[in-house]
Design an enzyme around this catalytic site. Structure first.
Site, PDB file in Angstrom:
ATOM      1  N   HIS A  53      36.584  46.240  45.679  1.00 63.16           N
ATOM      2  CA  HIS A  53      36.723  47.697  45.675  1.00 63.16           C
ATOM      3  C   HIS A  53      36.682  48.094  44.201  1.00 63.16           C
ATOM      4  O   HIS A  53      37.499  47.615  43.406  1.00 63.16           O
ATOM      5  CB  HIS A  53      38.080  48.063  46.298  1.00 63.16           C
ATOM      6  CG  HIS A  53      38.272  49.518  46.580  1.00 63.16           C
ATOM      7  ND1 HIS A  53      38.742  49.968  47.794  1.00 63.16           N
ATOM      8  CD2 HIS A  53      38.102  50.623  45.818  1.00 63.16           C
ATOM      9  CE1 HIS A  53      38.855  51.288  47.764  1.00 63.16           C
ATOM     10  NE2 HIS A  53      38.462  51.708  46.563  1.00 63.16           N
ATOM     11  N   ALA A  54      35.742  48.927  43.829  1.00 63.62           N
ATOM     12  CA  ALA A  54      35.573  49.322  42.423  1.00 63.62           C
ATOM     13  C   ALA A  54      36.901  49.787  41.838  1.00 63.62           C
ATOM     14  O   ALA A  54      37.651  50.517  42.493  1.00 63.62           O
ATOM     15  CB  ALA A  54      34.537  50.436  42.319  1.00 63.62           C
ATOM     16  N   HIS A  55      37.197  49.327  40.623  1.00 60.11           N
ATOM     17  CA  HIS A  55      38.438  49.742  39.974  1.00 60.11           C
ATOM     18  C   HIS A  55      38.373  49.524  38.473  1.00 60.11           C
ATOM     19  O   HIS A  55      37.619  48.696  37.983  1.00 60.11           O
ATOM     20  CB  HIS A  55      39.651  49.024  40.564  1.00 60.11           C
ATOM     21  CG  HIS A  55      39.617  47.535  40.479  1.00 60.11           C
ATOM     22  ND1 HIS A  55      38.800  46.745  41.262  1.00 60.11           N
ATOM     23  CD2 HIS A  55      40.316  46.678  39.700  1.00 60.11           C
ATOM     24  CE1 HIS A  55      39.006  45.476  40.981  1.00 60.11           C
ATOM     25  NE2 HIS A  55      39.914  45.396  40.021  1.00 60.11           N
ATOM     26  N   ILE A  56      39.194  50.301  37.791  1.00 54.95           N
ATOM     27  CA  ILE A  56      39.323  50.236  36.341  1.00 54.95           C
ATOM     28  C   ILE A  56      40.754  49.817  36.029  1.00 54.95           C
ATOM     29  O   ILE A  56      41.699  50.336  36.626  1.00 54.95           O
ATOM     30  CB  ILE A  56      39.064  51.625  35.710  1.00 54.95           C
ATOM     31  CG1 ILE A  56      37.644  52.105  35.983  1.00 54.95           C
ATOM     32  CG2 ILE A  56      39.353  51.613  34.213  1.00 54.95           C
ATOM     33  CD1 ILE A  56      37.411  53.560  35.615  1.00 54.95           C
TER      34      ILE A  56
END
Length: 129
Positions: free
Chosen positions: A91-94
């Site tokens: 899941h895209a994350h920063i």
């Protein structure tokens, strides 16, 4: 199957939320590498950050940027580092990381922090938003 981050978005797993909009969520990492380690995610489950459309990608980074002043005010540090790795959760994350040295960005080392300390820290960061 929903990612752990989607389960957090849906309230199935508790988290220490920092900020939330209709499209994004920021919360403290449950297994931080530095005090104040924040994860910033789009609520839409997209695995790879570079698969986000341009508008969502730009807005994700702007949302992350909006948290930085409060994080800096709460956790004294030289800088807030930004990391996008993308291997640990699909899941895209920063990652927003309070940093005082390069060794603070070592993802192979975790710090120990209690749930009570995380809750207090989240409250302090939210108070500085």
């Amino acid at each position: 199957m929903a990612s752990i981050f989607s389960k957090i978005v849906n309230g199935e797993i508790p988290s220490h939320k920092i900020a939330e909009t209709e499209d994004f969520l920021a919360f403290l990492d449950a297994f931080p590498i530095t005090k104040g380690h924040v994860l910033v995610i789009p609520k839409t489950e997209i695995d790879y950050i570079f698969d986000l459309d341009e508008e969502l990608y730009a807005k994700l980074f702007l949302f992350a940027k909006s948290i930085v002043p409060a994080l800096q005010k709460t956790v004294p540090c030289l800088r807030i580092g930004v990391s996008v790795i993308g291997l640990e959760v699909p899941h895209a994350h920063i990652h927003l990381l309070p940093l005082n040295s390069m060794s603070d960005a070592d993802f192979s080392k975790k710090i120990k922090i209690s749930q009570e300390e995380l809750a207090q820290l989240a409250e302090e960061i939210r108070g500085n938003l």
